[in-house]
Write an enzyme that holds these catalytic residues in place. Sequence first.
Site, short mmCIF file in Angstrom:
data_model
loop_
_atom_site.label_atom_id
_atom_site.label_comp_id
_atom_site.label_asym_id
_atom_site.label_seq_id
_atom_site.Cartn_x
_atom_site.Cartn_y
_atom_site.Cartn_z
N LYS A 10 0.83 -1.20 0.00
CA LYS A 10 0.00 0.00 0.00
C LYS A 10 0.88 1.27 0.00
O LYS A 10 2.09 1.20 0.22
CB LYS A 10 -0.91 -0.03 1.23
CG LYS A 10 -1.96 -1.16 1.21
CD LYS A 10 -2.85 -1.06 2.45
CE LYS A 10 -3.92 -2.10 2.46
NZ LYS A 10 -4.83 -1.93 3.63
N TYR A 50 -12.40 -2.22 -3.39
CA TYR A 50 -12.99 -2.17 -2.04
C TYR A 50 -14.51 -2.14 -2.07
O TYR A 50 -15.14 -1.69 -1.10
CB TYR A 50 -12.42 -0.96 -1.29
CG TYR A 50 -10.98 -1.17 -0.85
CD1 TYR A 50 -10.60 -2.32 -0.13
CD2 TYR A 50 -9.99 -0.24 -1.13
CE1 TYR A 50 -9.29 -2.51 0.28
CE2 TYR A 50 -8.68 -0.42 -0.71
CZ TYR A 50 -8.33 -1.56 -0.01
OH TYR A 50 -7.04 -1.76 0.41
N ASN A 120 -1.65 -0.14 7.25
CA ASN A 120 -1.14 -1.47 7.60
C ASN A 120 -0.31 -2.11 6.50
O ASN A 120 -0.17 -3.33 6.45
CB ASN A 120 -2.29 -2.38 8.05
CG ASN A 120 -3.41 -2.43 7.03
OD1 ASN A 120 -3.23 -2.02 5.89
ND2 ASN A 120 -4.56 -2.92 7.45
N HIS A 123 -1.93 -5.49 1.48
CA HIS A 123 -3.25 -6.09 1.24
C HIS A 123 -3.01 -7.49 0.68
O HIS A 123 -2.10 -7.69 -0.12
CB HIS A 123 -4.02 -5.26 0.20
CG HIS A 123 -5.25 -5.95 -0.32
ND1 HIS A 123 -6.51 -5.73 0.20
CD2 HIS A 123 -5.42 -6.87 -1.31
CE1 HIS A 123 -7.39 -6.48 -0.45
NE2 HIS A 123 -6.76 -7.18 -1.37
N GLU A 134 -10.07 -9.96 -7.48
CA GLU A 134 -9.08 -8.88 -7.37
C GLU A 134 -7.99 -8.94 -8.45
O GLU A 134 -7.57 -7.89 -8.95
CB GLU A 134 -8.45 -8.91 -5.97
CG GLU A 134 -9.46 -8.52 -4.88
CD GLU A 134 -8.98 -8.79 -3.46
OE1 GLU A 134 -7.84 -9.27 -3.26
OE2 GLU A 134 -9.77 -8.52 -2.52
N1 UDP Z 1 -9.72 -0.26 7.58
C1 UDP Z 1 -9.78 0.88 8.39
N2 UDP Z 1 -10.59 0.86 9.50
C2 UDP Z 1 -11.36 -0.22 9.83
C3 UDP Z 1 -11.30 -1.36 9.02
C4 UDP Z 1 -10.48 -1.36 7.90
O1 UDP Z 1 -9.09 1.86 8.12
O2 UDP Z 1 -12.06 -0.18 10.85
C5 UDP Z 1 -8.87 -0.26 6.38
C6 UDP Z 1 -7.53 -0.98 6.58
O3 UDP Z 1 -6.54 -0.29 5.83
C7 UDP Z 1 -7.82 -2.35 6.00
C8 UDP Z 1 -8.74 -2.00 4.84
O4 UDP Z 1 -9.54 -0.93 5.32
O5 UDP Z 1 -6.65 -3.02 5.57
C9 UDP Z 1 -9.64 -3.14 4.38
O6 UDP Z 1 -10.31 -3.67 5.51
P1 UDP Z 1 -10.44 -5.23 5.75
O7 UDP Z 1 -11.42 -5.44 6.85
O8 UDP Z 1 -10.71 -5.91 4.45
O9 UDP Z 1 -8.99 -5.62 6.31
P2 UDP Z 1 -7.81 -6.50 5.67
O10 UDP Z 1 -8.45 -7.57 4.82
O11 UDP Z 1 -6.95 -5.56 4.88
O12 UDP Z 1 -7.08 -7.07 6.85
MG MG Z 2 -9.87 -7.41 3.29
#
Ligand code: UDP
Ligand code: MG
Length: 145
Positions: A10, A50, A120, A123, A134
Site C-alpha cells: 500500500k 474495495y 497497515n 493487502h 481482485e
Molecule cells: N480499515 C480501516 N478501519 C477499519 C477497518 C479497515 O481503516 O475499521 C482499512 C484498513 O486499511 C484495511 C482495509 O480498510 O486493511 C480493508 O479492511 P479489511 O477489513 O478488508 O482488512 P484486511 O483484509 O486488509 O485485513
Molecule cells: Mg480485506
Amino acid sequence: MIERTFFMIKPDGVRRELRDEIIKRVKVWSFNIVTSKKLTIAKPLAEKLYAMHRGKPFYDGLVRFITSGPVEVFVLEGDNIIMGLRDLMGTTDPRKAKAETIRGDLREENVLNHEGIIKNLVHGSDSIESAKYEIPIFFGKEFKV
Ligand code: UDP
Ligand code: MG
C-alpha cells in the site's frame, strides 16, 4: 494446493521504502512472484477493489488513502498461499498483530492516518473468491486463478 493470490504494498509501505523488506519475508515462505507492477491507483479501480466495504464508515477515507500515492501490486503463487499470506501479513490493526508478521513488525508509531484510516502496509486476498475478483482488476486474464 497451489494457489494464486493478489498482494499489494500500500502507499504507506511504498512511501517508507519497505518493499524489499516485505518481499524478502514473502520469499522466505517460498511464495513466488508471478507478475508485478507499480502504479498509482485511480479512484474507479479503488472503488472496485474495495466494493465490499462500500457504505462502511471507513470506506471513503480508505479509497482516498489507497489512491494517495504509488502502490506495488503482485500476483503471488504458492502452496496454500491465500491463508499463508494472510497469516504472514498479520491482523488488520497492526497494534494487535503478532510478532513476526509484516503488519506487526513493520508498523509505524502512528498507525492511523489523518482521517483515522489504518495504515497497515499490505493487502492480500482473503479467499479464493476474492483472489478471482481482485487479480483481474489489475492484471490480464492470463494471470487469473
Ligand atoms: N480499515 C480501516 N478501519 C477499519 C477497518 C479497515 O481503516 O475499521 C482499512 C484498513 O486499511 C484495511 C482495509 O480498510 O486493511 C480493508 O479492511 P479489511 O477489513 O478488508 O482488512 P484486511 O483484509 O486488509 O485485513
Ligand atoms: Mg480485506
